[in-house]
Design a protein around this motif. Structure first.
Motif, PDB file in Angstrom:
ATOM      1  N   ASP A 511     -15.020   5.485  39.552  1.00 11.83           N
ATOM      2  CA  ASP A 511     -14.601   7.151  39.354  1.00 11.83           C
ATOM      3  C   ASP A 511     -13.353   7.032  38.757  1.00 11.83           C
ATOM      4  OD1 ASP A 511     -16.933   7.861  40.214  1.00 11.83           O
ATOM      5  OD2 ASP A 511     -16.155   8.665  42.220  1.00 11.83           O
ATOM      6  N   LEU A 512     -12.479   6.221  38.953  1.00 11.78           N
ATOM      7  CA  LEU A 512     -11.028   6.266  38.399  1.00 11.78           C
ATOM      8  C   LEU A 512     -11.093   5.856  37.092  1.00 11.78           C
ATOM      9  CD1 LEU A 512      -8.093   6.710  39.138  1.00 11.78           C
ATOM     10  CD2 LEU A 512      -7.910   4.307  39.528  1.00 11.78           C
ATOM     11  N   VAL A 513     -11.788   4.768  36.419  1.00 12.24           N
ATOM     12  CA  VAL A 513     -12.175   4.520  35.224  1.00 12.24           C
ATOM     13  C   VAL A 513     -12.688   5.547  34.331  1.00 12.24           C
ATOM     14  CG1 VAL A 513     -13.300   3.065  33.651  1.00 12.24           C
ATOM     15  CG2 VAL A 513     -12.300   1.993  35.814  1.00 12.24           C
ATOM     16  N   ASP A 514     -13.825   6.161  34.948  1.00  9.66           N
ATOM     17  CA  ASP A 514     -14.403   7.471  34.337  1.00  9.66           C
ATOM     18  C   ASP A 514     -13.886   8.594  34.213  1.00  9.66           C
ATOM     19  OD1 ASP A 514     -16.518   5.511  33.541  1.00  9.66           O
ATOM     20  OD2 ASP A 514     -17.682   6.085  35.564  1.00  9.66           O
ATOM     21  N   GLY A 515     -13.108   8.964  35.241  1.00 13.31           N
ATOM     22  CA  GLY A 515     -12.773  10.289  35.589  1.00 13.31           C
ATOM     23  C   GLY A 515     -11.093  10.416  35.171  1.00 13.31           C
ATOM     24  N   VAL A 516     -10.495   9.446  35.101  1.00 10.81           N
ATOM     25  CA  VAL A 516      -8.965   9.367  34.778  1.00 10.81           C
ATOM     26  C   VAL A 516      -8.741   8.727  33.693  1.00 10.81           C
ATOM     27  CG1 VAL A 516      -6.701   8.859  35.492  1.00 10.81           C
ATOM     28  CG2 VAL A 516      -8.352   9.750  37.169  1.00 10.81           C
ATOM     29  N   TYR A 517      -9.034   7.207  33.444  1.00 10.02           N
ATOM     30  CA  TYR A 517      -8.796   6.753  32.150  1.00 10.02           C
ATOM     31  C   TYR A 517      -9.597   7.115  31.060  1.00 10.02           C
ATOM     32  CZ  TYR A 517      -5.653   3.485  34.797  1.00 10.02           C
ATOM     33  OH  TYR A 517      -4.607   2.944  35.362  1.00 10.02           O
ATOM     34  N   GLY A 518     -10.786   7.848  31.400  1.00 14.35           N
ATOM     35  CA  GLY A 518     -11.461   8.149  30.060  1.00 14.35           C
ATOM     36  C   GLY A 518     -10.676   9.563  29.594  1.00 14.35           C
ATOM     37  N   LEU A 519      -9.898  10.102  30.158  1.00 14.68           N
ATOM     38  CA  LEU A 519      -9.200  11.116  29.626  1.00 14.68           C
ATOM     39  C   LEU A 519      -8.080  10.565  28.786  1.00 14.68           C
ATOM     40  CD1 LEU A 519      -9.255  13.807  32.637  1.00 14.68           C
ATOM     41  CD2 LEU A 519     -10.616  13.755  30.577  1.00 14.68           C
ATOM     42  N   LEU A 520      -7.538   9.438  29.164  1.00 12.57           N
ATOM     43  CA  LEU A 520      -6.380   8.990  28.348  1.00 12.57           C
ATOM     44  C   LEU A 520      -6.371   9.214  26.783  1.00 12.57           C
ATOM     45  CD1 LEU A 520      -5.201   5.868  30.557  1.00 12.57           C
ATOM     46  CD2 LEU A 520      -4.357   8.522  30.486  1.00 12.57           C
ATOM     47  N   PRO A 521      -7.550   8.724  26.136  1.00 15.81           N
ATOM     48  CA  PRO A 521      -7.409   8.826  24.760  1.00 15.81           C
ATOM     49  C   PRO A 521      -7.292  10.409  24.037  1.00 15.81           C
ATOM     50  CG  PRO A 521      -9.347   7.499  25.444  1.00 15.81           C
ATOM     51  CD  PRO A 521      -8.652   8.313  26.596  1.00 15.81           C
ATOM     52  N   SER A 522      -7.414  11.172  24.998  1.00 18.41           N
ATOM     53  CA  SER A 522      -7.095  12.587  24.338  1.00 18.41           C
ATOM     54  C   SER A 522      -5.650  13.145  25.124  1.00 18.41           C
ATOM     55  CB  SER A 522      -8.250  13.629  24.877  1.00 18.41           C
ATOM     56  OG  SER A 522      -8.384  13.566  26.274  1.00 18.41           O
ATOM     57  N   ALA A 523      -5.632  12.703  26.460  1.00 16.19           N
ATOM     58  CA  ALA A 523      -4.120  13.114  27.096  1.00 16.19           C
ATOM     59  C   ALA A 523      -2.908  12.578  26.601  1.00 16.19           C
ATOM     60  CB  ALA A 523      -4.363  12.678  28.509  1.00 16.19           C
ATOM     61  N   VAL A 524      -3.151  10.997  26.290  1.00 19.55           N
ATOM     62  CA  VAL A 524      -1.853  10.640  25.710  1.00 19.55           C
ATOM     63  C   VAL A 524      -1.486  11.068  24.450  1.00 19.55           C
ATOM     64  CG1 VAL A 524      -0.734   8.441  24.885  1.00 19.55           C
ATOM     65  CG2 VAL A 524      -2.384   8.489  27.043  1.00 19.55           C
ATOM     66  N   PRO A 525      -2.259  11.408  23.348  1.00 19.51           N
ATOM     67  CA  PRO A 525      -1.878  12.049  21.918  1.00 19.51           C
ATOM     68  C   PRO A 525      -1.265  13.398  22.225  1.00 19.51           C
ATOM     69  CG  PRO A 525      -3.940  10.778  21.768  1.00 19.51           C
ATOM     70  CD  PRO A 525      -3.812  10.798  23.258  1.00 19.51           C
ATOM     71  N   ALA A 526      -2.020  14.163  23.271  1.00 22.55           N
ATOM     72  CA  ALA A 526      -1.742  15.540  23.428  1.00 22.55           C
ATOM     73  C   ALA A 526      -0.073  15.603  23.900  1.00 22.55           C
ATOM     74  CB  ALA A 526      -2.769  16.168  24.176  1.00 22.55           C
ATOM     75  N   ALA A 527       0.047  14.560  24.740  1.00 26.21           N
ATOM     76  CA  ALA A 527       1.430  14.561  25.373  1.00 26.21           C
ATOM     77  C   ALA A 527       2.354  14.406  24.403  1.00 26.21           C
ATOM     78  CB  ALA A 527       1.426  13.866  26.749  1.00 26.21           C
ATOM     79  N   ALA A 528       2.264  13.400  23.770  1.00 28.27           N
ATOM     80  CA  ALA A 528       2.870  12.693  22.509  1.00 28.27           C
ATOM     81  C   ALA A 528       3.309  13.876  21.511  1.00 28.27           C
ATOM     82  CB  ALA A 528       2.649  11.418  22.061  1.00 28.27           C
ATOM     83  N   LEU A 529       2.328  14.415  21.180  1.00 28.51           N
ATOM     84  CA  LEU A 529       2.518  15.592  20.231  1.00 28.51           C
ATOM     85  C   LEU A 529       3.388  16.739  20.825  1.00 28.51           C
ATOM     86  CD1 LEU A 529       1.865  16.878  17.476  1.00 28.51           C
ATOM     87  CD2 LEU A 529      -0.243  17.969  18.620  1.00 28.51           C
ATOM     88  N   ALA A 530       3.339  16.911  21.946  1.00 29.12           N
ATOM     89  CA  ALA A 530       3.948  18.093  22.456  1.00 29.12           C
ATOM     90  C   ALA A 530       5.708  17.501  22.644  1.00 29.12           C
ATOM     91  CB  ALA A 530       3.531  18.239  23.972  1.00 29.12           C
ATOM     92  N   ALA A 531       5.698  16.412  23.104  1.00 28.53           N
ATOM     93  CA  ALA A 531       7.148  15.785  23.107  1.00 28.53           C
ATOM     94  C   ALA A 531       7.622  15.815  21.630  1.00 28.53           C
ATOM     95  CB  ALA A 531       6.985  14.294  23.701  1.00 28.53           C
TER      96      ALA A 531
END
Length: 669
Positions: A511-531
């Motif tokens: 669940d951790l892989v699917d539910g959390v790490y699966g979001l990182l490809p979109s979460a990390v670029p979004a956070a970097a763009l905001a910064a």
């Protein structure tokens, strides 16, 4: 807040230094009491909420009161005579002894109750049982209760079966033995050396008692204030307990770094880095995953309180170190004249040095002594970033949890009997009312990689028409083969009129892989763009790009270092505890971002290495020990700090670049 407003706030704090000093002292003292009392608001299950496994575990927990996400105890008994283990008398005695020793409310399953030979060792003399204690819940109190139940179960079985060799093992007993063992004398010596090294580093860097105490005070105030804010948010949404590891370490590194900045640039760099870091963390907090939300909220709180202390408390403390006795007008005039002469002399000397440099420049053309080390360092970080793509998240494999102890004796007994280690993390399948539990168990037993699937008929395994079947995989779920078994089992049981829910301790990692790490490809670029946008609004585009890209590389490289050191290295954990790379990556991003912005603003080159070194020494002084998960976290923090210290040592080219222009208001470039 614009940089002009930050400067005005700094001046206001200096004019009212007593009020601000008392206010922050109250935050430290009263906030500390509130923060400790509010820790119970944080989610202590360390599970990935929202996934199918989590929903199945919640259903099992609500209906049966135990098991689900909590790994069971494994009771192991070996008889000296090979034929005794299959005899009904021996098997029945073992089952009865396990049931009595497990206590009220526990669910147990073994060979005698199911007839499944998967509960027997290949040596013909060993049998094991799975025990789900009645008090087990997926929080810290429940896990502690299971660890304590292991001792009670071990004593009860040894008293009831004196002729057999009895051991009790399991994931939680293995972790408990690791914690009980404690650090040995060499580890204690290293911890003490790190603590003394932290103080020595601060003394060498700041050369005054206040210079040593002020960063620690700033870190304490920031940690307490941030934790109070996080716990307030936890009253409205789920916030994981992992934030208690992220907040203090990040606060310490930021505090040391901010204290090292010159007063003329400290306010501007604090506002710029704080705005960028807060923007990135705020974006993470918006994603629908508890771990990402927790990291985002914690980071946002640290940046907010840290920026506030940098603008108000830091100048107040600095004024205490720089206040000088009053001088007469004659003395001031003499100093002014002396300063003027000194300035003229220094200017003349600089002019002469510049002329000499210009005359001798052709002889040194092409010499770039720091280009090769910088390129090697960058290549090293890129290689670590590549290793991060091979990261396998999950609880470390059982053999890596502890080297010796009662639980390890039980694990070795299972291995000697030919029982695979997958029994430590069995799956629980909730069969809804109207479905045939025996048929579901037969279907699960045919899945590749499944050692056994049993549907106990005891009342403890049947409630309100539903039933729980236990599925034991051959491999631990954090391995590639174990993960494939979980996926195949879910697929095999998903069809039909009454689909079964697959839960148990073995699905949490999936669940951790699917539910959390699966979001990182979109979460990390979004956070970097905001910064990037927030930082570009307050500095220059080049500064923003360098700072954010460097912070991203630091975060990914830290995860890669965990992969190389633990997953591939001598410890051979096989996997890295799922939440550790998230916390370590957030820490690496924050401290690298702050260092880059402060360096671009004209901060001293030694500030970054000193701050990172202080953070590394602090976590090593606290966390060195035999506990594998804590060692994973501590080493991740230390390596992230080390990488940032090495990055901070890179000196600017011979021709120093102009300082970035800090704007007085937010403007996108």
């Amino acid at each position: 807040m614009s940089t002009e407003q930050a400067v005005r706030l700094r001046g206001f704090a200096l004019r009212h230094r007593v009020a601000f000093g008392v206010g922050w002292l109250l935050v430290l003292l009263l906030g500390g009491v509130v923060a400790v009392a509010g820790l119970g608001r944080l989610d202590q299950s360390f599970t990935a909420s929202g996934g199918p496994g989590h929903r199945a575990n919640q259903a099992v927990q609500e209906r049966y009161g135990n098991g689900a996400a909590v790994a069971p105890l494994v009771a192991v008994a070996s008889w000296p005579a090979a034929g005794d283990v299959r005899a009904q008398d021996a098997a029945g005695r073992f089952e009865d002894a396990v049931r009595r020793a497990a206590g009220p409310g526990a669910r147990t399953v073994s060979f005698a109750g199911t007839g499944d030979e998967g509960f027997l060792g290949a040596d013909g003399s060993t049998v094991y049982a799975l025990v789900y204690p009645g008090a087990g819940k997926p929080d810290l109190a429940g896990l502690t209760a299971v660890e304590e139940a292991a001792g009670t179960l071990r004593e009860g079985l040894r008293a009831a079966l004196p002729e057999a060799r009895v051991e009790v093992t399991g994931v939680l007993p293995l972790q408990h033995d690791s914690a009980v063992a404690g650090p040995g004398a060499p580890a204690l010596a290293v911890k003490a050396a790190c603590a003394l090294g932290l103080l020595g580093l601060l003394v060498l860097a700041f050369r005054s008692p206040l210079g040593v105490l002020a960063p620690l005070l700033l870190a304490g105030v920031t940690s307490v204030g941030a934790l109070v804010l996080v716990e307030a948010v936890a009253g409205f949404t789920e916030i994981s307990f992992v934030v208690v590891y992220l907040v203090p370490v990040t606060s310490l590194v930021l505090a040391v770094h901010r204290w090292a900045q010159p007063p003329e640039s400290a306010a501007r760099s604090a506002v710029a880095a704080g705005a960028a870091g807060a923007a990135a963390c705020a974006v993470l907090a918006l994603f629908p995953a508890a771990f990402l939300r927790s990291v985002g909220v914690a980071g946002l709180a640290v940046w907010a309180v840290g920026t506030a202390t940098a603008l108000t408390l830091t100048p107040v403390l600095r004024s205490m170190a720089t206040r000088r006795p009053r001088t007469t007008q004659k003395t001031r005039t003499t100093r002014a004249l002396g300063t003027t002469r000194t300035t003229r002399t220094a200017r003349t000397a600089r002019t002469a040095r510049t002329a000499r440099t210009a005359r001798t420049a052709p002889a040194r053309v092409g010499r770039r002594p720091r280009t090769i080390p910088a390129a090697v360092g960058l290549a090293f970080l890129v290689l670590l970033a590549g290793a991060a793509t091979q990261l396998r998240v999950g609880n470390p494999e059982a053999h890596a949890l502890v080297a010796a102890g009662p639980a390890r004796d039980g694990l070795d007994r299972l291995a000697a009997a030919g029982v695979p280690s997958g029994v430590l993390n069995p799956l629980e399948v909730l069969v809804p009312a109207g479905a045939d539990a025996q048929a579901v168990a037969a279907r699960a037993a045919r899945v590749p990689g499944v050692l056994l699937a049993a549907a106990p008929a005891a009342a403890d395994w049947r409630r309100d028409g539903s039933a729980v079947i236990v599925v034991v995989p051959e491999e631990e779920p954090m391995t590639a083969a174990g993960a494939a078994t979980v996926t195949a089992l879910r697929s095999a049981l998903s069809g039909g009129t009454h689909p079964a829910l697959v839960g148990g301790s073995g699905v949490v990692d999936r669940d951790l892989v699917d539910g959390v790490y699966g979001l990182l490809p979109s979460a990390v670029p979004a956070a970097a763009l905001a910064a990037l946008l927030a930082l570009a609004a307050l500095t220059t585009a080049g500064t923003a790009v360098r700072a954010v890209s460097g912070a991203l590389l630091a975060a990914v490289a830290a995860a890669g270092a965990l992969t190389v050191l633990w997953q591939w290295g001598p410890p051979g954990t096989g996997a890295v505890t799922g939440w550790v790379p998230l916390v370590v990556g957030a820490f690496a991003f924050c401290v690298s971002l702050d260092r880059s912005v402060a360096s671009a603003a004209g901060g001293p080159s030694w500030a970054g290495p000193v701050a990172a070194g202080a953070g590394a020494l602090a976590v090593l002084a606290v966390g060195i020990g035999p506990q594998v998960e804590l060692a994973l976290l501590v080493s991740g923090f230390a390596m992230a700090a080390l990488f940032d210290a090495l990055a901070g040592r890179r000196r600017t080219p011979p021709a120093p670049p102009a300082r970035p222009t800090y704007r007085s208001s937010f403007q996108l470039v």
